[in-house]
Design a protein around this motif. Structure first.
Motif, mmCIF file in Angstrom:
data_model
loop_
_atom_site.group_PDB
_atom_site.id
_atom_site.type_symbol
_atom_site.label_atom_id
_atom_site.label_comp_id
_atom_site.label_asym_id
_atom_site.label_seq_id
_atom_site.Cartn_x
_atom_site.Cartn_y
_atom_site.Cartn_z
ATOM 1 N N SER B 92 0.846 -1.192 0.000
ATOM 2 C CA SER B 92 0.000 0.000 0.000
ATOM 3 C C SER B 92 0.884 1.244 0.000
ATOM 4 C CB SER B 92 -0.930 -0.012 1.215
ATOM 5 O OG SER B 92 -0.171 0.099 2.397
ATOM 6 N N ALA B 93 0.235 2.400 -0.123
ATOM 7 C CA ALA B 93 0.966 3.660 -0.320
ATOM 8 C C ALA B 93 2.017 3.911 0.761
ATOM 9 C CB ALA B 93 -0.038 4.812 -0.360
ATOM 10 N N SER B 94 1.713 3.497 1.980
ATOM 11 C CA SER B 94 2.617 3.823 3.086
ATOM 12 C C SER B 94 3.944 3.066 3.030
ATOM 13 C CB SER B 94 1.918 3.548 4.418
ATOM 14 O OG SER B 94 1.436 2.230 4.435
ATOM 15 N N VAL B 95 4.042 2.079 2.148
ATOM 16 C CA VAL B 95 5.278 1.290 2.057
ATOM 17 C C VAL B 95 6.294 1.932 1.102
ATOM 18 C CG1 VAL B 95 6.191 -1.014 1.419
ATOM 19 C CG2 VAL B 95 4.052 -0.837 2.649
ATOM 20 N N ALA B 96 5.830 2.925 0.345
ATOM 21 C CA ALA B 96 6.702 3.536 -0.666
ATOM 22 C C ALA B 96 7.991 4.073 -0.039
ATOM 23 C CB ALA B 96 5.954 4.657 -1.377
ATOM 24 N N ARG B 150 5.006 -1.200 -7.081
ATOM 25 C CA ARG B 150 4.802 0.258 -7.041
ATOM 26 C C ARG B 150 3.750 0.521 -5.974
ATOM 27 N NH1 ARG B 150 8.490 -0.311 -9.609
ATOM 28 N NH2 ARG B 150 9.048 0.254 -11.729
ATOM 29 N N PRO B 151 4.168 0.753 -4.753
ATOM 30 C CA PRO B 151 3.189 0.868 -3.660
ATOM 31 C C PRO B 151 2.142 1.959 -3.898
ATOM 32 C CG PRO B 151 5.397 0.668 -2.793
ATOM 33 C CD PRO B 151 5.539 0.872 -4.276
ATOM 34 N N ALA B 152 0.900 1.611 -3.644
ATOM 35 C CA ALA B 152 -0.212 2.562 -3.794
ATOM 36 C C ALA B 152 -1.446 1.958 -3.145
ATOM 37 C CB ALA B 152 -0.480 2.812 -5.276
ATOM 38 N N GLY B 153 -2.352 2.835 -2.745
ATOM 39 C CA GLY B 153 -3.657 2.367 -2.292
ATOM 40 C C GLY B 153 -3.751 2.077 -0.806
ATOM 41 N N ASP B 154 -4.898 1.512 -0.426
ATOM 42 C CA ASP B 154 -5.235 1.239 0.971
ATOM 43 C C ASP B 154 -4.748 -0.146 1.395
ATOM 44 O OD1 ASP B 154 -6.483 3.650 1.384
ATOM 45 O OD2 ASP B 154 -8.453 2.920 0.771
ATOM 46 N N THR B 155 -5.025 -0.485 2.653
ATOM 47 C CA THR B 155 -4.548 -1.760 3.201
ATOM 48 C C THR B 155 -5.718 -2.700 3.484
ATOM 49 O OG1 THR B 155 -2.698 -0.605 4.224
ATOM 50 C CG2 THR B 155 -3.204 -2.787 5.082
ATOM 51 N N ALA B 156 -5.742 -3.818 2.761
ATOM 52 C CA ALA B 156 -6.771 -4.844 3.015
ATOM 53 C C ALA B 156 -6.081 -6.045 3.650
ATOM 54 C CB ALA B 156 -7.474 -5.221 1.719
ATOM 55 N N LEU B 157 -5.698 -5.885 4.885
ATOM 56 C CA LEU B 157 -4.891 -6.885 5.578
ATOM 57 C C LEU B 157 -5.651 -8.198 5.807
ATOM 58 C CD1 LEU B 157 -2.281 -7.554 7.102
ATOM 59 C CD2 LEU B 157 -3.211 -6.374 9.093
ATOM 60 N N VAL B 158 -6.922 -8.094 6.149
ATOM 61 C CA VAL B 158 -7.708 -9.300 6.447
ATOM 62 C C VAL B 158 -7.892 -10.126 5.170
ATOM 63 C CG1 VAL B 158 -9.932 -10.143 7.280
ATOM 64 C CG2 VAL B 158 -8.866 -8.156 8.370
ATOM 65 N N ASP B 159 -8.272 -9.453 4.074
ATOM 66 C CA ASP B 159 -8.449 -10.163 2.799
ATOM 67 C C ASP B 159 -7.148 -10.857 2.391
ATOM 68 O OD1 ASP B 159 -10.979 -9.108 2.725
ATOM 69 O OD2 ASP B 159 -10.628 -7.719 1.065
ATOM 70 N N ALA B 160 -6.047 -10.133 2.518
ATOM 71 C CA ALA B 160 -4.760 -10.663 2.064
ATOM 72 C C ALA B 160 -4.311 -11.839 2.934
ATOM 73 C CB ALA B 160 -3.710 -9.559 2.090
#
Lengths: 425, 293
Positions: B92-96, B150-160
């Motif tokens: 997600s975006a915050s990992v960039a 290319r980090p972007a977007g929100d975090t869907a931790l449960v789905d992943a």
């Protein structure tokens, strides 16, 4: 996928006693000078543009905006009645200070639109916020606590469900709403005012500015005649408050911060109330029905949700809303233990948006919960092998939390085209 | 440890004694399955003393109670059993930025540490799930997702995490799911409680790796449910952490038993101890049996 860092904005305070700050010096001449600059910018600004006039006013601090607020109130009263002589006494202001305002009011009356200045002013302040020129000013925790001690509220920012910092709440939205409150003879049913609220609220929802949206919608509900769109947006804010993107942030927030957000269950009840109101005001508003049904499923009333979602899944002309209807229909059936019906609903959702991900996850989870590991893996692998390789993917679930923020470009276009010629110039 | 009773298919000669079965599995060539032809519960266990894994234990060293009832267990050694390693990485975006570089470096290091017979898969996620490859021994197929991220977007931790568990579940080998995230869930479709319940039915072991200060409750619960661990690290320590998790996982052993004198369905609390030692035992706290739906 957007590369934008998706900040979430809530409002809140600290658990501190408010001690009002002492008032600043009352320098009438300086305030009048500021009012003059503001009026010039309002005249110069082209709605929808990030121009020099917008940049000048965007640099103003909240105290600068507050300084002209009382004059704007006077101006608002003079616009429909430039000759009003009682106003000075009522506001405790000398006639010498009022004279320039009276002149503006006479000039606008001569143009044939007493609301011109109010509406252009509201557009200027909205454009400042929507262009990014007036973004909330970041402050440290100490400054945030100082602001709260002064009786104010603060913006609390989040990213990825985590606390990201504090910011001052810019007064631009507040000033804009105040200007529109003064629209003559009655802002509550003015078409421009309603469109302004719809478009600017859509902007807030699209950007995750939930705190701003909640304050704005509360104001809209108080000032406008009952409006299905306002209730739909209100329900969306409370629905978002009950979602992980807000709840995670609150749970992970720094100690001592009091968010202006109620507990999850209370938010679901508020969402239900507003969606219900929206459907009463406009029975054809299918999205409100779908959202209402989703909320009812979440609060344990899935049996009521199913028939509503069945109807909505074929009634809406909007493919996105039809998708939401069948996706939530699957959720409602699951809650009732109707696995076959749930599976069928998820398959319908997957067919509506072939690159969506949520229905495939649900199909897999349903199978895994039934201890059918093979079917669970097949559903997921099928999705990962086919859909996840697609260069362009879209799952409407990803934009569900935006509410009418999804349609911001269309709403803004409607707002610009609806500008009366007198306001546009 | 298994979250479910596993119907293990016959592959090896079922007439082998339990001891012999253990010995065979310890040296089993890849592709063989842990099989006995009976309903069995498997408990993946890490035993340590003073922070170091304890080696050389036998089945006789363990006491396993299923809902308070002592069970007769067998021990399956794992030193040479193949692993299915699923790396679930937050993109997600915050990992960039620097964090992504650390993640890429750590991922490459992990893949290099795998044995030739081990299989791996990589799943990248923001709000979008992107699989780099299915479980494979082809390391180059695995690297592209990390290299091209290319980090972007929100975090869907449960789905992943759910998808990672499903990728890891396999008839062959043991599954280690490593979930790295620097954020909290904000975008998942699947409800966290149901995914946690599935974890109680699964054999995979989940290790959560989060960034310092992020307090990911879901990952903490998931790791605990599956007998794994949650590690809270600085991104500069990701490489060391990934390798430490893999090494720790290799030190684990597998206990197996056919439940006796306990009712079939519902939650089975497990109590695993090592006789006569003050050892720390890490294993899942129990398992769910029966169809919940």
């Amino acid at each position: 996928m957007s590369c934008v860092r998706r900040l979430v904005l809530l409002t809140g305070t600290f658990a501190l006693a408010a001690t009002p700050l002492p008032a600043g010096p009352d320098d009438a001449r300086e305030k009048l000078s500021a009012l003059g600059r503001w009026l010039a910018a309002v005249e110069e600004h082209v709605p929808g543009q990030r121009d020099a006039a917008l940049e000048r006013i965007a640099r103003w601090k909240n105290r600068d905006l507050d300084a002209i607020a009382s004059y704007l109130s006077i101006l608002a009263e003079l616009l429909p009645e430039p000759a009003n002589t009682r106003i000075g006494a009522r506001y405790g202001v000398a006639e010498a200070e009022i004279a320039p305002l009276r002149e503006i009011a006479r000039s606008d009356a001569a143009r044939g639109d007493v609301n011109r200045m109010m509406k252009r002013g509201a557009l200027l302040h909205a454009d400042i916020m929507m262009s990014g020129a007036g973004a909330a000013e970041r402050i440290g925790e100490r400054a945030a606590r100082r602001e709260v001690r002064g009786g104010g509220r603060i913006a609390v920012l989040g990213l990825d469900g985590q606390h990201e910092g504090f910011a001052l709440i810019p007064h631009h939205w507040q000033i804009a709403r105040r200007l529109l409150d003064a629209v003559h003879p009655d802002p509550s049913s003015d078409a421009f005012v309603r469109l302004w609220y719809a478009a600017t609220t859509a902007f807030m929802l699209r950007r995750g500015l939930w705190g701003d949206a909640e304050r704005q919608l509360r104001h809209a509900r108080e000032r406008l005649t009952p409006d299905a769109g306002v209730h739909l947006d209100s329900g969306c804010v409370y629905e978002a408050y009950a979602m992980p993107r807000v709840q995670s942030m609150i749970a992970a927030g720094p100690p001592g911060v009091r968010y202006d957000v109620q507990p999850l269950e209370a938010n679901l009840r508020l969402a239900e109330m507003h969606f219900t109101q929206a459907t009463v005001l406009d029975p054809t508003l299918v999205e409100a029905r779908v959202r209402l049904a989703r909320v009812r499923t979440l609060i344990g009333r899935a049996a009521e949700a199913v028939p509503e979602l069945e109807r909505a899944s074929v009634a809406s002309s909007d493919a996105l809303v039809r998708y939401y209807a069948v996706l939530f229909l699957g959720q409602a059936h699951e809650a009732l233990g109707h696995d076959e019906e749930a599976r069928a609903a998820y398959q319908r959702a997957a067919a509506l948006y072939p690159t969506s991900q949520s229905p495939h996850l649900s199909l897999s989870l349903l199978a895994r919960e039934a201890d059918d590991r093979g079917a669970a893996q097949f559903a997921l692998r099928h999705f990962l092998d086919t859909v996840s390789a697609q260069p362009v993917r879209f799952d409407p679930w990803w934009v569900y939390h935006l509410g009418r923020g999804r349609t911001l470009p269309q709403l803004l276009a409607r707002l610009w085209t609806a500008l009366p010629p007198t306001v546009r110039q | 440890m298994t979250t479910t009773r596993v119907v293990i298919r016959v592959l090896l000669a079922i007439l082998l004694t339990v001891t012999a079965l253990s010995a065979v599995l310890a040296s089993a060539p890849r592709g063989q399955r842990f099989s006995s032809g009976v309903e069995a519960v498997r408990v993946d266990v890490l035993v340590s003393e003073g922070g170091r894994p304890v080696r050389g234990l036998t089945a006789a060293d363990f006491e396993v109670r299923d809902n308070g009832v002592l069970q007769e267990v067998t021990l399956v050694g794992f030193e040479r059993a193949l692993l299915n390693v699923v790396l679930v990485v937050d993109l997600s975006a915050s990992v960039a930025g620097e964090r992504l570089e650390h993640l890429q470096h750590a991922g490459r290091g992990l893949l290099a540490r795998l044995r030739p017979e081990d299989r791996a898969a990589i799943l990248g996620f923001s709000h979008v799930l992107v699989r780099g490859s299915p479980l494979t021994r082809d390391r180059t197929r695995l690297l592209w997702l990390l290299n091209e991220a290319r980090p972007a977007g929100d975090t869907a931790l449960v789905d992943a995490t759910y998808a990672g568990m499903m990728l890891g579940e396999s008839e062959e080998g043991r599954a280690l799911v490593m979930v790295f995230s620097d954020g909290l869930d904000v975008a998942s479709w699947l409800p966290a409680p149901r995914v946690l319940e599935v974890a109680r039915r699964s054999e995979v072991v989940v290790y959560g790796i989060s960034m310092k200060g992020s307090r990911p409750t879901f990952l903490e619960q998931m790791s605990a449910q599956t007998g794994g661990r949650l590690l809270d690290v600085d991104s500069r320590r990701l490489s060391d952490t990934f390798l430490a998790v893999l090494d720790e996982f290799r030190e684990r052993c597998l206990l197996s038993y056919s439940p006796r004198a306990v009712p079939g369905g519902g939650w089975h609390a497990l109590d695993v101890r090592v006789k006569g030692r003050q050892a720390t035992v890490r294993a899942r706290p129990g398992y769910l049996a029966g169809n919940p739906r």
